[in-house]
Design a protein around this motif. Structure first.
Motif, PDB file in Angstrom:
ATOM      1  N   GLN A   1       0.786  -1.295   0.053  1.00 17.14           N
ATOM      2  CA  GLN A   1       0.019   0.175  -0.107  1.00 17.14           C
ATOM      3  C   GLN A   1       0.891   1.189   0.061  1.00 17.14           C
ATOM      4  OE1 GLN A   1      -3.691  -0.018  -0.047  1.00 17.14           O
ATOM      5  NE2 GLN A   1      -3.446   1.830  -0.546  1.00 17.14           N
ATOM      6  N   VAL A   2       1.949   1.246   0.827  1.00 20.40           N
ATOM      7  CA  VAL A   2       2.788   2.420   0.791  1.00 20.40           C
ATOM      8  C   VAL A   2       3.418   2.691  -0.568  1.00 20.40           C
ATOM      9  CG1 VAL A   2       5.007   3.395   1.763  1.00 20.40           C
ATOM     10  CG2 VAL A   2       3.313   2.151   3.354  1.00 20.40           C
ATOM     11  N   ILE A   3       3.781   1.526  -1.394  1.00 23.83           N
ATOM     12  CA  ILE A   3       4.615   1.634  -2.574  1.00 23.83           C
ATOM     13  C   ILE A   3       3.465   2.073  -3.490  1.00 23.83           C
ATOM     14  CG2 ILE A   3       5.469   0.354  -4.444  1.00 23.83           C
ATOM     15  CD1 ILE A   3       6.379  -1.670  -2.444  1.00 23.83           C
ATOM     16  N   ALA A   4       2.067   1.865  -3.380  1.00 25.50           N
ATOM     17  CA  ALA A   4       1.026   2.292  -4.188  1.00 25.50           C
ATOM     18  C   ALA A   4       0.945   3.684  -4.164  1.00 25.50           C
ATOM     19  CB  ALA A   4      -0.117   1.428  -4.134  1.00 25.50           C
ATOM     20  N   ASN A   5       1.008   4.162  -2.919  1.00 26.30           N
ATOM     21  CA  ASN A   5       0.833   5.535  -2.421  1.00 26.30           C
ATOM     22  C   ASN A   5       1.896   6.630  -3.092  1.00 26.30           C
ATOM     23  OD1 ASN A   5      -1.486   4.877  -1.231  1.00 26.30           O
ATOM     24  ND2 ASN A   5      -0.888   4.846   0.956  1.00 26.30           N
ATOM     25  N   GLY A   6       3.040   5.947  -2.937  1.00 27.25           N
ATOM     26  CA  GLY A   6       4.050   6.552  -3.394  1.00 27.25           C
ATOM     27  C   GLY A   6       4.775   7.201  -2.402  1.00 27.25           C
ATOM     28  N   GLY A   7       4.680   6.802  -1.309  1.00 27.74           N
ATOM     29  CA  GLY A   7       5.070   7.440  -0.388  1.00 27.74           C
ATOM     30  C   GLY A   7       4.461   7.058   1.237  1.00 27.74           C
ATOM     31  N   ILE A   8       5.090   7.659   2.420  1.00 26.48           N
ATOM     32  CA  ILE A   8       4.686   7.329   3.352  1.00 26.48           C
ATOM     33  C   ILE A   8       3.726   8.349   4.082  1.00 26.48           C
ATOM     34  CG2 ILE A   8       5.459   7.151   6.014  1.00 26.48           C
ATOM     35  CD1 ILE A   8       7.867   6.021   4.867  1.00 26.48           C
ATOM     36  N   LYS A   9       2.200   7.890   4.453  1.00 26.42           N
ATOM     37  CA  LYS A   9       1.431   8.604   5.035  1.00 26.42           C
ATOM     38  C   LYS A   9       1.728   8.949   6.742  1.00 26.42           C
ATOM     39  CE  LYS A   9      -2.335   7.986   1.789  1.00 26.42           C
ATOM     40  NZ  LYS A   9      -3.749   7.552   1.579  1.00 26.42           N
ATOM     41  N   GLY A  10       1.219   9.920   7.212  1.00 27.99           N
ATOM     42  CA  GLY A  10       1.077  10.103   8.786  1.00 27.99           C
ATOM     43  C   GLY A  10       1.804  11.459   8.657  1.00 27.99           C
ATOM     44  N   SER A  11       1.807  11.824  10.067  1.00 31.20           N
ATOM     45  CA  SER A  11       2.371  12.870  10.598  1.00 31.20           C
ATOM     46  C   SER A  11       3.017  12.741  11.910  1.00 31.20           C
ATOM     47  CB  SER A  11       1.403  14.113  10.892  1.00 31.20           C
ATOM     48  OG  SER A  11       0.485  13.815  11.949  1.00 31.20           O
ATOM     49  N   LEU A  12       3.947  13.528  12.226  1.00 36.48           N
ATOM     50  CA  LEU A  12       4.630  13.563  13.713  1.00 36.48           C
ATOM     51  C   LEU A  12       3.885  13.349  14.881  1.00 36.48           C
ATOM     52  CD1 LEU A  12       7.565  15.946  13.077  1.00 36.48           C
ATOM     53  CD2 LEU A  12       7.692  13.767  12.464  1.00 36.48           C
ATOM     54  N   THR A  13       2.569  14.016  14.981  1.00 37.50           N
ATOM     55  CA  THR A  13       1.800  14.393  16.126  1.00 37.50           C
ATOM     56  C   THR A  13       0.520  13.524  15.986  1.00 37.50           C
ATOM     57  OG1 THR A  13       0.990  16.294  15.099  1.00 37.50           O
ATOM     58  CG2 THR A  13       2.550  16.456  16.667  1.00 37.50           C
ATOM     59  N   GLY A  14       0.227  12.740  14.906  1.00 41.64           N
ATOM     60  CA  GLY A  14      -0.689  11.810  14.861  1.00 41.64           C
ATOM     61  C   GLY A  14      -2.267  12.634  14.098  1.00 41.64           C
ATOM     62  N   ILE A  15      -3.253  12.007  14.232  1.00 41.26           N
ATOM     63  CA  ILE A  15      -4.518  12.615  13.759  1.00 41.26           C
ATOM     64  C   ILE A  15      -4.599  14.047  14.152  1.00 41.26           C
ATOM     65  CG2 ILE A  15      -5.943  12.093  15.620  1.00 41.26           C
ATOM     66  CD1 ILE A  15      -8.082  11.197  13.261  1.00 41.26           C
ATOM     67  N   SER A  16      -5.003  15.129  13.240  1.00 46.56           N
ATOM     68  CA  SER A  16      -5.077  16.336  13.312  1.00 46.56           C
ATOM     69  C   SER A  16      -6.277  16.865  13.845  1.00 46.56           C
ATOM     70  CB  SER A  16      -4.881  17.248  11.905  1.00 46.56           C
ATOM     71  OG  SER A  16      -3.768  16.631  11.288  1.00 46.56           O
TER      72      SER A  16
END
Length: 489
Positions: free
Chosen positions: A222-237
C-alpha cells in the motif's frame, strides 16, 4: 489421567491454601516420574513457554496498533510502544523470580499468580489480585470473541464483494459468527489443563505470525502504491477530530498498546509448566520472556508503523479491514482465517487459570459431590482415554455462553480492547510484580532501588487511569448509535 492426575489437576488451580494429598505408593518425590513437589514431571521448555507467551501476546491487539500510532503520531507512537515493551519485560522478569518462595531452585513453588501474591503479600491484596485477574480473563474472552467474529465477517464480506461486485453493500451480522466461535470454544474448553494445550499454543503462535506477516506485506504494498509514507509527527489532526476527541483517542491508544502486551496475569501459570532445574524455572522464564517480547515488539513495530504509513490519519481500528474486501480477497481471507484459529487457542491459554480456579473452589466446597469429583472414563483408542467431568463440562460451557452473549451486546472492538488493556496493565503487570519482588528480595524501604520501583509503579498507574477514561468515553460514544444484536458490518 488416573487418580494422581486428577489430584495434580485440582492442585494446579488458582485457589490458595488448599492441599490435596497424593498417594504416591512406591513412586517417590523427585523420581523420574515426579517433581520435587510430588506432581508429575513437568516437561515445558523455553520454546514451549515462548509459544504460550506469543499466543497470549500477539493476539487481536496487533490489529489495532496502526490505529493507536495514528492517534499518537510518528514520534510518540513508536516511543510509547517501546516503553511498554520494556516495562512488560522488566516486570515480567520480577514476577518470574516470585515463582518459588525463597531459594530459586528448591524453594516452595507458587503454582498460580494468586499463590505468588499470597506467599508475599497480605490477605486483602490476594483478594484484590484474584478479582482483577479473573475479571480481566473474563474480559479478554469477550474481546477475543468480538475480534474473531469481525474476522469471520470480513471473510464473508470479501467473498460477497468478489461474487457480486463492489456495488453490493454486503452487510453481514456478526451474531452468527460469535455463536460459531462460542461453539468451538465449548469443545476446546474441555481440555482439562494448561499442560495439555501446548500443541494448541504452538498452532496459534504460527497463525499469529501468518496474519501479522500478511498485514505487514499488504502495508508495504500500500505504501508503494501511495508513492510515499503517510502520517504526521503528532498523529491525527485537530480539525479532522475535535480537541476533546484527540485527547480521548490518544488515551485510548495507550490502552490499546497496553492490551497488546498484556500477559502477566498468566505468567506464573505458564512458568509452572517448565521442567525442573537445572537451570532454575525463573532463568528459563526470563529467557522465554526476552525472546517473546523482542519478537512481538518487532512485529508490533513493523505492523503498526507500516499500517500507519499506508493509511495515515485514516488508519482503521482493525488493520486488515483497511485494505478493503475485494482484492487480493484470497490473501485477506487467509489472514482473517489465521486470526480466528489463533484466537481459538489464545482464548484457551487465557481462560485455563480461571477454569482451574473455579473447579478447585468447587472441589474444596463440596468434596463429597460425585458430580464435581467423579470422572467418567471415555476410551478414545486402545491406549488413550478421556476423563469426562460433569461439573467441568457444565461450568465451562456456561462460561463460554455468557461471554458470547455479552460479546453480542457490546461488539466495540477498539474500545473494549483499550479498556481491557487499561484494566489489567497497572495492577497485574506492574503493581503486584513490583510489590512481590520488593518483599521477596527484602529491598529496604526508601532505598534507591525501592524508590525507582515505586516511581515506575506510580507512572504506570497514571497511564492506566487515563487509558481507562479514554476507553470508557469511546464506549459511551458507541452506545449512542448501537442497537443490540442488529449491528452489521
Amino acid at each position: 489421567m488416573g487418580e494422581n492426575g486428577n489430584a495434580k489437576y485440582y492442585q494446579h488451580a488458582a485457589f490458595p491454601a488448599m492441599d490435596i494429598s497424593i498417594e504416591l505408593g512406591h513412586q517417590q518425590v523427585g523420581s523420574k516420574c515426579y517433581d520435587d513437589d510430588g506432581r508429575l514431571k513437568r516437561s515445558g521448555t523455553m520454546w514451549t513457554a515462548s509459544a504460550h507467551i506469543i499466543t497470549a501476546v500477539i493476539g487481536s491487539g496487533v490489529l489495532s496498533l496502526a490505529w493507536a500510532i495514528g492517534q499518537l503520531g510518528w514520534v510518540a507512537g513508536p516511543t510509547v510502544m517501546l516503553l511498554f515493551s520494556f516495562v512488560t519485560y522488566y516486570t515480567s522478569a520480577l514476577l518470574a523470580d516470585c515463582y518459588r518462595s525463597g531459594d530459586p531452585t528448591t524453594g516452595k513453588r507458587n503454582y498460580t499468580y494468586m499463590d505468588a501474591v499470597q506467599a508475599n503479600l497480605d490477605g486483602i491484596k490476594v483478594k484484590i489480585c484474584g478479582f482483577l485477574q479473573y475479571a480481566n480473563i473474563f474480559g479478554v474472552a469477550i474481546g477475543y470473541t468480538i475480534a474473531a467474529s469481525i474476522s469471520m465477517v470480513a471473510i464473508k464480506r470479501s467473498n460477497c464483494f468478489h461474487e457480486n461486485g463492489k456495488s453490493n453493500p454486503c452487510l453481514v451480522s456478526s451474531t452468527p459468527y460469535m455463536i460459531m466461535f462460542g461453539v468451538a470454544e465449548i469443545l476446546f474448553s474441555q481440555i482439562p489443563d494448561f499442560d495439555q494445550i501446548w500443541w494448541l499454543s504452538i498452532l496459534a503462535a504460527v497463525m499469529s505470525f501468518t496474519y501479522s506477516t500478511i498485514g505487514l506485506s499488504l502495508g508495504i504494498v500500500q505504501v508503494i502504491a501511495n508513492g510515499g509514507i503517510k502520517g504526521s509527527l503528532t498523529g491525527i489532526s485537530i480539525g479532522v477530530v475535535t480537541p476533546a476527541d484527540k485527547v480521548w483517542r490518544s488515551l485510548q491508544a495507550f490502552g490499546d498498546i497496553a492490551f497488546a502486551y498484556s500477559y502477566s496475569l498468566i505468567l506464573i501459570e505458564i512458568q509452572d509448566t517448565i521442567k525442573s532445574p537445572p537451570p532454575s524455572e525463573s532463568k528459563v522464564m526470563k529467557r522465554a520472556t526476552l525472546v517473546s517480547v523482542a519478537v512481538t515488539t518487532l512485529f508490533y513495530m513493523l505492523c503498526g508503523c507500516m499500517g500507519y504509513a499506508a493509511f495515515g490519519d485514516a488508519a482503521p481500528g482493525n488493520l486488515l479491514t483497511g485494505f478493503g474486501f475485494y482484492n487480493p480477497y484470497w490473501l485477506l481471507d487467509i489472514a482473517n482465517a489465521a486470526i480466528v484459529v489463533h484466537l481459538v487457542g489464545a482464548y484457551q491459554v487465557y481462560c485455563q487459570p480461571l477454569f482451574a480456579f473455579v473447579e478447585k473452589w468447587a472441589i474444596q466446597t463440596w468434596p463429597k459431590s460425585k458430580v464435581i469429583t467423579k470422572d467418567i472414563r471415555l476410551p478414545l483408542s486402545p491406549t488413550k482415554s478421556y476423563n469426562l467431568n460433569l461439573f467441568r463440562l457444565t461450568w465451562r460451557t456456561v462460561f463460554v455462553i455468557v461471554t458470547t452473549v455479552i460479546s453480542m451486546l457490546l461488539p466495540f472492538f477498539n474500545d473494549v480492547v483499550g479498556f481491557l488493556g487499561a484494566l489489567g496493565f497497572w495492577p497485574l503487570t506492574v503493581y503486584f510484580p513490583v510489590e512481590m519482588y520488593i518483599v521477596q528480595k527484602k529491598i529496604p524501604k526508601w532505598s534507591t532501588r525501592w524508590v525507582c520501583l515505586q516511581l515506575l509503579s506510580l507512572a504506570c498507574f497514571i497511564i492506566t487511569v487515563a487509558s481507562a477514561a479514554g476507553s470508557i468515553a469511546g464506549v459511551m460514544t458507541d452506545l449512542k448509535i448501537y442497537k443490540p444484536f442488529k449491528t452489521s458490518y
